[in-house]
Enzyme design. Structure first.
Site, PDB file in Angstrom:
ATOM      1  CE  LYS A 113      -3.403 -16.670  42.237  1.00 50.55           C
ATOM      2  NZ  LYS A 113      -4.745 -17.166  42.328  1.00 50.55           N
ATOM      3  CE  LYS A 196      -7.946  -9.723  48.877  1.00 51.06           C
ATOM      4  NZ  LYS A 196      -8.097  -9.942  47.454  1.00 51.06           N
ATOM      5  CE  LYS A 199     -10.590 -18.077  49.514  1.00 57.56           C
ATOM      6  NZ  LYS A 199     -11.895 -17.665  49.061  1.00 57.56           N
TER       7      LYS A 199
END
Ligand code: TRP
Length: 330
Positions: A113, A196, A199
């Site tokens: 991240k 994966k 959203k």
């Protein structure tokens, strides 16, 4: 009685992948009389993306509503928001002193991240995320922590922090076990079965949201990519069809081998049509119940949060008190 703790982040509207990989099972698990379940919404964790306050508020309540809609029995298990219980933040500060920079540097999620962020986005809150997660777990003497594969490393760090604290100050924390679900744990994108279902993608054509209406669900499944050949079989060289079979199997409760037999010689079209119908049918009641719960004037969410807060604070405050006493904190 064994305790189970897990969290569902309020960073976006949940997907079919979240449902199959976690929430559906939590609904079933929450009825197990042998275990006490705590399902909470880690809204403090969500601050590391500096969400819009109104949106964070909506997503937190919405996450609670999805848990209830997915069947989490909030009489016999507990749903709450992390920010309702100050002990999470307080224990985090304490546990920061039982965690090394080296350990946090090794966290793969942080590395991934923070690489994607410029220096402005590399916040201490993102770095310290695993310690807050350790506090979430250790406050409740959790025996089991059901998580996705990507969170296993954080639970392992939690175990190390707990063991270190116990060695220095005597038995204080229960050392938890991660329980990683294998069946359906990773539902893949319908347009790109190598990644994966998520959203956070801009393009949601391969991602079914639990909020999607019947038409959108049907369209996304009918347009899902398939693999070469025409046999409906699960195989390593058929990632797209395998993913659809997993979804079908979990939603119908029928084993994959039985589905392979049922669709032998019938091609992808038939299979997708049936899957679309099944998914529409499975998700409609969840969506309706979520809508009801979110409707103004319905106090079910507040009631669930109050009930969860009551039990969670009782345990969390007792554990925090014990820790503070051991450390000589007034
Ligand atoms: N980090 C988890 C995730 O991204 C969410 C989470 C926060 C959690 N605290 C937790 C999960 C404690 C289990 C236990 O999915």
């Amino acid at each position: 009685m064994k305790r189970v703790v897990s969290g569902v982040k309020p960073t976006g509207d949940p997907t079919l992948g979240n449902y199959i990989g976690a929430m559906k099972r939590w609904g079933e698990m929450s009825r197990d009389p042998e275990r006490e379940h705590f399902f909470f919404v880690p809204n403090l964790h969500a601050l590391n993306v500096r969400p819009d306050p109104e949106e964070l508020h909506r997503l937190t309540r919405s996450a609670v509503a999805w848990l209830v809609a997915c069947g989490v029995d909030h009489d016999h298990s507990y749903i709450f928001a992390q920010s309702q219980i100050p002990a999470h933040s307080e224990l985090t500060w304490i546990l920061n002193n039982y965690t090394t920079i080296g350990e946090l540097n090794r966290m793969t999620q942080f590395k991934d991240k923070s690489l994607k962020q410029g220096p402005e986005g590399q916040l201490v809150g993102l770095y310290d995320y695993p310690v807050l997660m350790a506090a979430d777990i250790l406050l409740y003497d959790a025996d089991e922590v059901p998580v996705g594969d990507d969170q296993k490393q954080h639970v392992e760090l939690t175990r190390d922090i707990a063991t270190r604290f116990n060695n220095l100050h005597g038995e204080t924390f229960k050392v938890p076990q991660p329980t990683v679900q294998t069946e359906g744990a990773r539902i893949m994108d319908l347009q790109d079965p190598t990644k994966k279902m998520s959203k956070s993608d801009d393009d949601l054509s391969g991602c079914i949201l639990l909020m999607d209406d019947d038409k959108a669900i049907e369209r996304k499944i009918m347009r899902a990519v398939t693999d070469s050949g025409s046999q409906v079989t699960a195989a390593a060289d058929k990632p797209a069809v395998t993913n659809l079979l997993v979804i079908y199997s979990v939603l119908s409760g029928r084993p994959i081998t039985e589905l392979e037999e049922a669709y032998a010689g019938r091609g992808y079209g038939d299979f997708k049509r049936d899957l679309a119908e099944l998914a529409v049918h499975a998700l409609k009641p969840l969506r309706h119940s979520h809508e009801q719960l979110m409707r103004e004037g319905n106090d079910k969410i507040d009631k669930a949060l109050e009930h969860g807060w009551w039990r969670a604070s009782e345990l969390a405050n007792a554990k925090l008190g014990e820790v503070k006493e051991k450390l000589g904190l007034i």
